[in-house]
Motif scaffolding. Sequence first.
Motif, PDB file in Angstrom:
ATOM      1  N   LEU A   1      40.729  30.494  40.249  1.00 12.90           N
ATOM      2  CA  LEU A   1      39.623  29.838  39.551  1.00 12.90           C
ATOM      3  C   LEU A   1      40.184  29.138  38.320  1.00 12.90           C
ATOM      4  N   GLU A   2      39.937  27.841  38.221  1.00 10.71           N
ATOM      5  CA  GLU A   2      40.357  27.107  37.034  1.00 10.71           C
ATOM      6  C   GLU A   2      39.281  27.286  35.968  1.00 10.71           C
ATOM      7  N   VAL A   3      39.643  27.975  34.887  1.00 16.66           N
ATOM      8  CA  VAL A   3      38.691  28.271  33.818  1.00 16.66           C
ATOM      9  C   VAL A   3      39.386  28.109  32.468  1.00 16.66           C
ATOM     10  N   ASP A   4      38.778  27.315  31.609  1.00  9.72           N
ATOM     11  CA  ASP A   4      39.249  27.193  30.234  1.00  9.72           C
ATOM     12  C   ASP A   4      38.554  28.296  29.445  1.00  9.72           C
ATOM     13  N   LEU A   5      39.302  29.298  29.038  1.00 11.59           N
ATOM     14  CA  LEU A   5      38.713  30.461  28.363  1.00 11.59           C
ATOM     15  C   LEU A   5      38.244  30.163  26.939  1.00 11.59           C
ATOM     16  N   ARG A   6      38.347  28.902  26.526  1.00  9.57           N
ATOM     17  CA  ARG A   6      37.766  28.491  25.244  1.00  9.57           C
ATOM     18  C   ARG A   6      36.364  27.916  25.451  1.00  9.57           C
ATOM     19  N   ASP A   7      35.962  27.759  26.711  1.00  2.90           N
ATOM     20  CA  ASP A   7      34.693  27.129  27.070  1.00  2.90           C
ATOM     21  C   ASP A   7      33.706  28.191  27.570  1.00  2.90           C
ATOM     22  N   ARG A   8      32.720  28.502  26.738  1.00  2.99           N
ATOM     23  CA  ARG A   8      31.765  29.565  27.058  1.00  2.99           C
ATOM     24  C   ARG A   8      31.041  29.329  28.387  1.00  2.99           C
ATOM     25  N   ALA A   9      30.616  28.099  28.640  1.00  2.00           N
ATOM     26  CA  ALA A   9      29.909  27.787  29.888  1.00  2.00           C
ATOM     27  C   ALA A   9      30.811  28.006  31.100  1.00  2.00           C
ATOM     28  N   ALA A  10      32.080  27.638  30.979  1.00  2.00           N
ATOM     29  CA  ALA A  10      33.035  27.844  32.076  1.00  2.00           C
ATOM     30  C   ALA A  10      33.236  29.333  32.342  1.00  2.00           C
ATOM     31  N   ILE A  11      33.276  30.120  31.283  1.00  2.00           N
ATOM     32  CA  ILE A  11      33.423  31.575  31.423  1.00  2.00           C
ATOM     33  C   ILE A  11      32.207  32.160  32.123  1.00  2.00           C
ATOM     34  N   GLU A  12      31.014  31.755  31.690  1.00  2.00           N
ATOM     35  CA  GLU A  12      29.785  32.280  32.293  1.00  2.00           C
ATOM     36  C   GLU A  12      29.693  31.925  33.771  1.00  2.00           C
ATOM     37  N   GLN A  13      30.100  30.714  34.135  1.00  2.00           N
ATOM     38  CA  GLN A  13      30.087  30.306  35.538  1.00  2.00           C
ATOM     39  C   GLN A  13      31.088  31.135  36.345  1.00  2.00           C
ATOM     40  N   ALA A  14      32.275  31.353  35.796  1.00  2.00           N
ATOM     41  CA  ALA A  14      33.291  32.149  36.490  1.00  2.00           C
ATOM     42  C   ALA A  14      32.819  33.592  36.672  1.00  2.00           C
ATOM     43  N   VAL A  15      32.211  34.165  35.653  1.00  2.00           N
ATOM     44  CA  VAL A  15      31.705  35.544  35.752  1.00  2.00           C
ATOM     45  C   VAL A  15      30.645  35.637  36.844  1.00  2.00           C
ATOM     46  N   ALA A  16      29.758  34.658  36.906  1.00  2.00           N
ATOM     47  CA  ALA A  16      28.723  34.652  37.948  1.00  2.00           C
ATOM     48  C   ALA A  16      29.353  34.611  39.340  1.00  2.00           C
ATOM     49  N   GLU A  17      30.387  33.784  39.511  1.00  2.00           N
ATOM     50  CA  GLU A  17      31.076  33.690  40.802  1.00  2.00           C
ATOM     51  C   GLU A  17      31.815  34.980  41.129  1.00  2.00           C
ATOM     52  N   LEU A  18      32.509  35.517  40.143  1.00  2.00           N
ATOM     53  CA  LEU A  18      33.346  36.695  40.375  1.00  2.00           C
ATOM     54  C   LEU A  18      32.535  37.951  40.647  1.00  2.00           C
ATOM     55  N   THR A  19      31.393  38.071  40.012  1.00  2.00           N
ATOM     56  CA  THR A  19      30.608  39.296  40.171  1.00  2.00           C
ATOM     57  C   THR A  19      29.698  39.264  41.400  1.00  2.00           C
ATOM     58  N   ALA A  20      29.775  38.188  42.170  1.00  2.00           N
ATOM     59  CA  ALA A  20      29.045  38.150  43.438  1.00  2.00           C
ATOM     60  C   ALA A  20      29.626  39.191  44.400  1.00  2.00           C
ATOM     61  N   GLU A  21      30.881  39.536  44.184  1.00  2.00           N
ATOM     62  CA  GLU A  21      31.558  40.596  44.931  1.00  2.00           C
ATOM     63  C   GLU A  21      32.077  41.615  43.923  1.00  2.00           C
ATOM     64  N   ARG A  22      32.390  42.796  44.412  1.00  2.00           N
ATOM     65  CA  ARG A  22      32.872  43.858  43.519  1.00  2.00           C
ATOM     66  C   ARG A  22      34.237  43.523  42.932  1.00  2.00           C
ATOM     67  N   VAL A  23      34.392  43.787  41.651  1.00  2.00           N
ATOM     68  CA  VAL A  23      35.674  43.657  40.957  1.00  2.00           C
ATOM     69  C   VAL A  23      36.085  45.064  40.552  1.00  2.00           C
TER      70      VAL A  23
END
Length: 92
Positions: free
Chosen positions: A53-75
């Motif tokens: 996943l390409e995510v700029d960890l300085r970008d809050r919206a990008a982080i929130e989108q990545a978290v939503a994608e990642l938590t669709a399955e168990r981590v």
Amino acid sequence: MIKNLFNYAGKRVVITGASSGMGEATAHLVHGLGAEVVAVDVQPPRYDFARYLEVDLRDRAAIEQAVAELTAERVHNLFYCAGLPGRRRTVR
């Protein structure tokens, strides 16, 4: 019976900063221990992991989108190894 504490077989692991340095080393290590590695970084990793996943960890919206994608399955584990951008400081 002794449980193998270093067994990541069947585990889904998210690693930030997986394209270089400690994050890359951690991703490579847990992948070798059987983990399904999801690499999160601003640039693709050199190794072929289960997902990138390409995510700029300085970008809050990008982080929130990545978290939503990642938590669709168990981590099972998260390794936050992303470095902070900036200049090096010299200790005097």
